[in-house]
Design an enzyme around this catalytic site. Structure first.
Site, PDB file in Angstrom:
ATOM      1  N   GLU A  39       0.853  -1.186   0.000  1.00  0.00           N
ATOM      2  CA  GLU A  39       0.000   0.000   0.000  1.00  0.00           C
ATOM      3  C   GLU A  39       0.897   1.247   0.000  1.00  0.00           C
ATOM      4  OE1 GLU A  39      -3.653   1.713   2.812  1.00  0.00           O
ATOM      5  OE2 GLU A  39      -1.980   0.618   3.691  1.00  0.00           O
ATOM      6  N   LYS A 110     -10.313   0.233  -1.056  1.00  0.00           N
ATOM      7  CA  LYS A 110     -10.256  -0.066   0.371  1.00  0.00           C
ATOM      8  C   LYS A 110     -11.550   0.326   1.089  1.00  0.00           C
ATOM      9  CE  LYS A 110      -7.167   0.782   4.359  1.00  0.00           C
ATOM     10  NZ  LYS A 110      -5.972   1.539   4.794  1.00  0.00           N
ATOM     11  N   CYS A 147      -4.442  -3.439   4.011  1.00  0.00           N
ATOM     12  CA  CYS A 147      -3.946  -3.015   5.324  1.00  0.00           C
ATOM     13  C   CYS A 147      -4.994  -3.151   6.451  1.00  0.00           C
ATOM     14  CB  CYS A 147      -3.425  -1.581   5.226  1.00  0.00           C
ATOM     15  SG  CYS A 147      -2.277  -1.122   6.563  1.00  0.00           S
TER      16      CYS A 147
END
Length: 258
Positions: A39, A110, A147
């Site tokens: 990321e 995300k 993440c």
């Protein structure tokens, strides 16, 4: 399928980050079927600046177009994380999988923005609105997370119900007290509870933890980096997924109440 996790640190500019990524693809792309980058590998916003200054269209932007050409040059799948122009003041944090011919294989924006501790990603980022896709890479059913998504098991269970055997997780996991232990524990848990491989490529150095790793369907770490820039490799074997699910049939045994 051979997987490469590319653990890198941030460079000063978007161009320098791109050059570093292109160099890694050229150097290692012929050794594997899929490369996973972290990321924020496009870069971080400058002090007083905005992520919008780095963002681009994922279909025609200069950064993404250069990565597409690099994939085609060495015939490799690449999972790259980019700041995607959303048409607003905030950007999408987007994981993009590019096929060996340079076309788009999968896109995931995300879902869970890291508004915790002293960080507020939602000030600069816009959350996605769709579950991660499931797609094929060299006979392996893959899915995506980014993440902070790692702390939300529902994302992974939804993907495994759609056939996922390997989770690809680009991350910029912060360093700090117990943070590396959290990363290892969560990665192993997502693998074990879904009897699937889980692979995380992390940014290293500066404020970030490194320790990119691949966990087996039995929740065991098969490869792990340290704190410095490196590339680690792992073999992804779908037979091992099937064998583990036969020995540990927790997906079949899930209560009908759910």
């Amino acid at each position: 399928m051979k997987l490469a996790l590319v653990q890198i640190k941030h460079r000063q500019t978007k161009r320098e980050n791109l050059d570093n990524i292109l160099s890694a693809i050229e150097k290692y792309g012929r050794e594997c079927g899929l490369m996973l980058f972290p990321e924020t590998c496009m870069g971080l916003k400058a002090a007083g600046g905005s992520l919008r200054e780095l963002a681009e269209d994922i279909g025609s932007g200069e950064f993404v177009s250069a990565v597409r050409k690099a994939c085609a040059a060495v015939s490799v799948h690449v999972c790259i994380n980019v700041w995607e122009d959303s048409g607003t003041d905030r950007v999408f944090n987007t994981a993009l999988v590019i096929a060996p011919d340079g076309t788009t294989k999968a896109v995931y924006r995300k879902l869970h923005l890291f508004d915790a501790l002293s960080v507020r990603e939602s000030d600069d980022m816009k959350a996605g609105s769709e579950l991660p896709p499931v797609f094929d890479v060299d006979g392996v059913k893959c899915s995506l997370a980014v993440c902070y998504d790692l702390r939300f098991p529902e994302v992974f269970r939804s993907a495994v119900f759609r056939g996922a055997e390997l989770f690809l997780i680009p991350a910029a996991w912060y360093s700090g007290a117990h943070k590396t232990e959290h990363l290892r524990t969560l990665l192993a848990a997502r693998a074990l509870e879904n009897t699937a491989y889980a692979a995380c490529a992390d940014i290293c150095q500066g404020s970030f933890a490194g320790h990119s790793a691949v966990c087996s369907p039995f929740g065991l770490i098969e490869a792990e980096a340290g704190e410095d820039e490196t590339v680690i490799f792992a073999e992804i074997d779908t037979a091992k997924v099937k064998e583990t699910r036969k020995i540990l049939p927790c997906l079949d045994n899930l209560s009908d109440i759910f």
